[in-house]
Design a protein around this motif. Structure first.
Motif, PDB file in Angstrom:
ATOM      1  N   ALA A 155      15.563  37.734  24.726  1.00 20.29           N
ATOM      2  CA  ALA A 155      15.679  38.377  23.416  1.00 20.29           C
ATOM      3  C   ALA A 155      16.463  39.680  23.464  1.00 20.29           C
ATOM      4  CB  ALA A 155      14.283  38.633  22.847  1.00 20.29           C
ATOM      5  N   VAL A 156      16.885  40.103  24.634  1.00 18.25           N
ATOM      6  CA  VAL A 156      17.669  41.332  24.744  1.00 18.25           C
ATOM      7  C   VAL A 156      19.088  41.059  24.241  1.00 18.25           C
ATOM      8  CG1 VAL A 156      18.582  43.067  26.325  1.00 18.25           C
ATOM      9  CG2 VAL A 156      16.290  42.141  26.693  1.00 18.25           C
ATOM     10  N   PRO A 157      19.573  41.817  23.258  1.00 14.77           N
ATOM     11  CA  PRO A 157      20.859  41.513  22.618  1.00 14.77           C
ATOM     12  C   PRO A 157      22.046  42.073  23.388  1.00 14.77           C
ATOM     13  CG  PRO A 157      19.863  43.378  21.529  1.00 14.77           C
ATOM     14  CD  PRO A 157      18.894  42.947  22.597  1.00 14.77           C
ATOM     15  N   ALA A 158      22.489  41.367  24.386  1.00 16.16           N
ATOM     16  CA  ALA A 158      23.647  41.785  25.163  1.00 16.16           C
ATOM     17  C   ALA A 158      24.273  40.557  25.802  1.00 16.16           C
ATOM     18  CB  ALA A 158      23.240  42.785  26.245  1.00 16.16           C
ATOM     19  N   ALA A 159      25.564  40.663  26.087  1.00 13.80           N
ATOM     20  CA  ALA A 159      26.252  39.553  26.751  1.00 13.80           C
ATOM     21  C   ALA A 159      25.686  39.323  28.138  1.00 13.80           C
ATOM     22  CB  ALA A 159      27.745  39.839  26.826  1.00 13.80           C
ATOM     23  N   VAL A 160      25.318  40.424  28.805  1.00 11.95           N
ATOM     24  CA  VAL A 160      24.745  40.358  30.150  1.00 11.95           C
ATOM     25  C   VAL A 160      23.472  41.189  30.175  1.00 11.95           C
ATOM     26  CG1 VAL A 160      25.099  40.794  32.607  1.00 11.95           C
ATOM     27  CG2 VAL A 160      27.036  40.081  31.184  1.00 11.95           C
ATOM     28  N   VAL A 161      22.401  40.615  30.683  1.00 16.14           N
ATOM     29  CA  VAL A 161      21.141  41.316  30.855  1.00 16.14           C
ATOM     30  C   VAL A 161      20.874  41.412  32.353  1.00 16.14           C
ATOM     31  CG1 VAL A 161      18.670  41.320  30.366  1.00 16.14           C
ATOM     32  CG2 VAL A 161      20.281  40.367  28.688  1.00 16.14           C
ATOM     33  N   VAL A 162      20.600  42.625  32.842  1.00 17.62           N
ATOM     34  CA  VAL A 162      20.316  42.827  34.262  1.00 17.62           C
ATOM     35  C   VAL A 162      18.848  43.231  34.401  1.00 17.62           C
ATOM     36  CG1 VAL A 162      20.978  44.002  36.392  1.00 17.62           C
ATOM     37  CG2 VAL A 162      22.703  43.581  34.623  1.00 17.62           C
ATOM     38  N   ASN A 163      18.104  42.430  35.116  1.00 17.40           N
ATOM     39  CA  ASN A 163      16.667  42.629  35.258  1.00 17.40           C
ATOM     40  C   ASN A 163      16.365  43.439  36.520  1.00 17.40           C
ATOM     41  OD1 ASN A 163      13.865  42.407  35.376  1.00 17.40           O
ATOM     42  ND2 ASN A 163      13.931  40.350  36.227  1.00 17.40           N
ATOM     43  N   CYS A 164      16.049  44.715  36.318  1.00 16.52           N
ATOM     44  CA  CYS A 164      15.680  45.609  37.425  1.00 16.52           C
ATOM     45  C   CYS A 164      14.274  46.147  37.178  1.00 16.52           C
ATOM     46  CB  CYS A 164      16.676  46.759  37.540  1.00 16.52           C
ATOM     47  SG  CYS A 164      18.366  46.287  37.934  1.00 16.52           S
ATOM     48  N   THR A 165      13.352  45.269  36.836  1.00 17.69           N
ATOM     49  CA  THR A 165      12.020  45.701  36.412  1.00 17.69           C
ATOM     50  C   THR A 165      11.017  45.825  37.546  1.00 17.69           C
ATOM     51  OG1 THR A 165      11.479  43.403  35.860  1.00 17.69           O
ATOM     52  CG2 THR A 165      12.296  44.807  34.082  1.00 17.69           C
ATOM     53  N   GLY A 166      11.427  45.569  38.785  1.00 21.34           N
ATOM     54  CA  GLY A 166      10.499  45.740  39.893  1.00 21.34           C
ATOM     55  C   GLY A 166       9.257  44.892  39.735  1.00 21.34           C
ATOM     56  N   LEU A 167       8.100  45.539  39.827  1.00 23.89           N
ATOM     57  CA  LEU A 167       6.841  44.808  39.733  1.00 23.89           C
ATOM     58  C   LEU A 167       6.666  44.177  38.352  1.00 23.89           C
ATOM     59  CD1 LEU A 167       4.324  44.119  41.373  1.00 23.89           C
ATOM     60  CD2 LEU A 167       3.273  46.238  40.537  1.00 23.89           C
ATOM     61  N   GLY A 168       7.307  44.748  37.341  1.00 27.08           N
ATOM     62  CA  GLY A 168       7.224  44.185  35.996  1.00 27.08           C
ATOM     63  C   GLY A 168       7.758  42.777  35.908  1.00 27.08           C
ATOM     64  N   ALA A 169       8.613  42.391  36.853  1.00 21.78           N
ATOM     65  CA  ALA A 169       9.171  41.032  36.849  1.00 21.78           C
ATOM     66  C   ALA A 169       8.089  39.976  37.058  1.00 21.78           C
ATOM     67  CB  ALA A 169      10.240  40.899  37.930  1.00 21.78           C
ATOM     68  N   ARG A 170       6.967  40.388  37.607  1.00 21.66           N
ATOM     69  CA  ARG A 170       5.881  39.428  37.847  1.00 21.66           C
ATOM     70  C   ARG A 170       5.461  38.744  36.548  1.00 21.66           C
ATOM     71  NH1 ARG A 170       1.851  38.442  41.750  1.00 21.66           N
ATOM     72  NH2 ARG A 170      -0.105  37.692  40.858  1.00 21.66           N
ATOM     73  N   SER A 171       5.338  39.527  35.481  1.00 22.21           N
ATOM     74  CA  SER A 171       4.938  38.952  34.194  1.00 22.21           C
ATOM     75  C   SER A 171       6.130  38.678  33.293  1.00 22.21           C
ATOM     76  CB  SER A 171       3.966  39.896  33.471  1.00 22.21           C
ATOM     77  OG  SER A 171       4.557  41.173  33.273  1.00 22.21           O
ATOM     78  N   LEU A 172       7.207  39.435  33.436  1.00 16.42           N
ATOM     79  CA  LEU A 172       8.334  39.309  32.524  1.00 16.42           C
ATOM     80  C   LEU A 172       9.155  38.053  32.776  1.00 16.42           C
ATOM     81  CD1 LEU A 172       9.993  40.583  30.245  1.00 16.42           C
ATOM     82  CD2 LEU A 172      11.240  41.889  31.983  1.00 16.42           C
ATOM     83  N   VAL A 173       9.378  37.704  34.050  1.00 20.49           N
ATOM     84  CA  VAL A 173      10.270  36.561  34.334  1.00 20.49           C
ATOM     85  C   VAL A 173       9.675  35.218  33.881  1.00 20.49           C
ATOM     86  CG1 VAL A 173      11.457  35.333  36.177  1.00 20.49           C
ATOM     87  CG2 VAL A 173      11.527  37.829  36.111  1.00 20.49           C
ATOM     88  N   PRO A 174       8.437  34.836  34.207  1.00 17.45           N
ATOM     89  CA  PRO A 174       7.507  35.450  35.158  1.00 17.45           C
ATOM     90  C   PRO A 174       7.777  34.979  36.588  1.00 17.45           C
ATOM     91  CG  PRO A 174       6.455  33.566  34.103  1.00 17.45           C
ATOM     92  CD  PRO A 174       7.848  33.652  33.517  1.00 17.45           C
ATOM     93  N   ASP A 175       7.425  35.869  37.537  1.00 19.23           N
ATOM     94  CA  ASP A 175       7.644  35.556  38.949  1.00 19.23           C
ATOM     95  C   ASP A 175       6.427  36.008  39.756  1.00 19.23           C
ATOM     96  OD1 ASP A 175       8.426  35.192  41.544  1.00 19.23           O
ATOM     97  OD2 ASP A 175      10.226  36.428  41.432  1.00 19.23           O
ATOM     98  N   PRO A 176       5.476  35.100  40.018  1.00 19.10           N
ATOM     99  CA  PRO A 176       4.283  35.484  40.782  1.00 19.10           C
ATOM    100  C   PRO A 176       4.567  35.826  42.238  1.00 19.10           C
ATOM    101  CG  PRO A 176       4.340  33.105  40.426  1.00 19.10           C
ATOM    102  CD  PRO A 176       5.452  33.683  39.604  1.00 19.10           C
ATOM    103  N   ALA A 177       5.804  35.591  42.698  1.00 19.78           N
ATOM    104  CA  ALA A 177       6.135  35.909  44.092  1.00 19.78           C
ATOM    105  C   ALA A 177       6.272  37.407  44.319  1.00 19.78           C
ATOM    106  CB  ALA A 177       7.429  35.209  44.504  1.00 19.78           C
ATOM    107  N   VAL A 178       6.473  38.184  43.255  1.00 22.91           N
ATOM    108  CA  VAL A 178       6.541  39.629  43.408  1.00 22.91           C
ATOM    109  C   VAL A 178       5.140  40.192  43.161  1.00 22.91           C
ATOM    110  CG1 VAL A 178       7.266  40.016  41.019  1.00 22.91           C
ATOM    111  CG2 VAL A 178       7.717  41.760  42.719  1.00 22.91           C
ATOM    112  N   ARG A 179       4.679  41.036  44.089  1.00 26.47           N
ATOM    113  CA  ARG A 179       3.304  41.529  44.011  1.00 26.47           C
ATOM    114  C   ARG A 179       3.236  42.970  44.506  1.00 26.47           C
ATOM    115  NH1 ARG A 179       1.067  40.822  49.135  1.00 26.47           N
ATOM    116  NH2 ARG A 179       2.461  39.785  50.606  1.00 26.47           N
TER     117      ARG A 179
END
Length: 312
Positions: A155-179
């Motif tokens: 939902a981020v309005p940009a041609a390119v979105v760069v995800n540098c959320t660190g631990l936040g990626a666990r729920s945002l991606v979601p990616d349970p591999a990051v802890r």
């Protein structure tokens, strides 16, 4: 959904990975914004001890290249420590051995074996100063920082979105591999210590280190896996001070200035790759840097910026 321009990049996250990546994108001429749930001063990066050294990060072959790239940048920035927060400081990794490290170690200037470990003159970064400098450099390149919470990367309005959320990626991606791997520090008045020190401990969730920073002597630490609490534990703090004082007795009487807790975003391997969003726009992941976000910041940012630019 808001509409973004066709050449715009939004970097999600304002820690060391997000700001460094955003700087490189903005300086390359891309219209770049940083969206962050909290200011850089409240991120895990802000409380890091911030000695350049690969720690709790993989995969080792890639980490070595990213770390050496970043080392070169810090060596240049150390010419302006008051402005950038980067200094070159001598110290010892007690118990470390060259033959236990990757090939990258052979390319670290001055890294050498000594009686009780490895000695080197390495970058030590004052993170509050460095993060402020990165933000100012980003602004000079035309970038903007907005405090906005992202719950859906698509939902981020940009041609390119760069995800540098660190631990936040666990729920945002979601990616349970990051802890989380919890790190607690104690900041004391510096009794005159000018060198850094780390020790390889046999207790997996504890370590001993101290880093002389302009705002005080940082004492550590802990490495508590899957621990989410951001509240300092008094008993743990006392143990940290005692371990450091066993190495340098003058630390025992130093006045405590602050307690800090940070959650390292650990993953078996850093996730640095380009993906497509459902509508065909580009998503670049740059997270999972463990205890070495500062150590690999510029190397990872260069690769992330190239991935983002290739999508233009």
């Amino acid at each position: 959904m808001e509409r973004g321009s066709s050449d715009e990049v939004v970097v999600v996250g304002s820690g060391i990975a997000g700001l460094t990546t955003a700087v490189l994108l903005a300086e390359s001429g891309r219209r770049t914004r940083v969206w962050a749930r909290e200011p850089a001063g409240r991120t895990a990066s802000a409380v890091a001890g911030a000695l350049w050294w690969p720690y709790r990060i993989g995969p080792e072959p890639l980490v070595g290249a990213w770390a050496l790239d970043t080392l070169g940048v810090y060596e240049e920035l150390a010419d302006r420590p008051g402005e950038t927060g980067v200094r070159l400081v001598d110290g010892v990794h007690r118990g470390a051995r060259l033959d236990e490290l990757g090939a990258w170690a052979g390319r670290v200037p001055g890294l050498r074996a000594v009686a009780d470990g490895l000695a080197a003159r390495l970058p030590l970064i004052d993170m509050p100063v460095h993060l402020a400098w990165l933000r100012e450099r980003f602004a000079r390149a035309g970038g903007t920082v907005e405090e906005r919470e992202v719950t859906d990367l698509a939902a981020v309005p940009a041609a390119v979105v760069v995800n540098c959320t660190g631990l936040g990626a666990r729920s945002l991606v979601p990616d349970p591999a990051v802890r989380p791997v919890r790190g607690q520090l104690v900041v004391v008045e510096n009794p005159g210590i000018t060198t850094w020190y780390t020790s390889v401990d046999h207790v997996p969730d504890a370590s001993t280190y101290f880093f002389p920073q302009p705002g005080g002597l940082l004492l550590g630490g802990t490495a508590e896996e899957d621990a989410w609490s951001r509240e300092p534990d008094p008993a743990t703090a006392a143990e940290i001070v005692a371990r450091c004082a066993a190495v340098r007795p003058e630390i025992a009487g130093a006045r405590v200035l602050a307690h800090r807790v940070g959650l390292r975003p650990v993953r078996d391997a850093v996730r640095l790759e380009r993906r497509s969003l459902p509508d065909g726009r580009t998503l670049v992941h740059n997270y999972g840097h463990g205890g070495a976000g500062v150590t690999v910041a510029w190397g990872c940012a260069r690769e992330a910026a190239l991935l983002a630019s290739a999508a233009a």
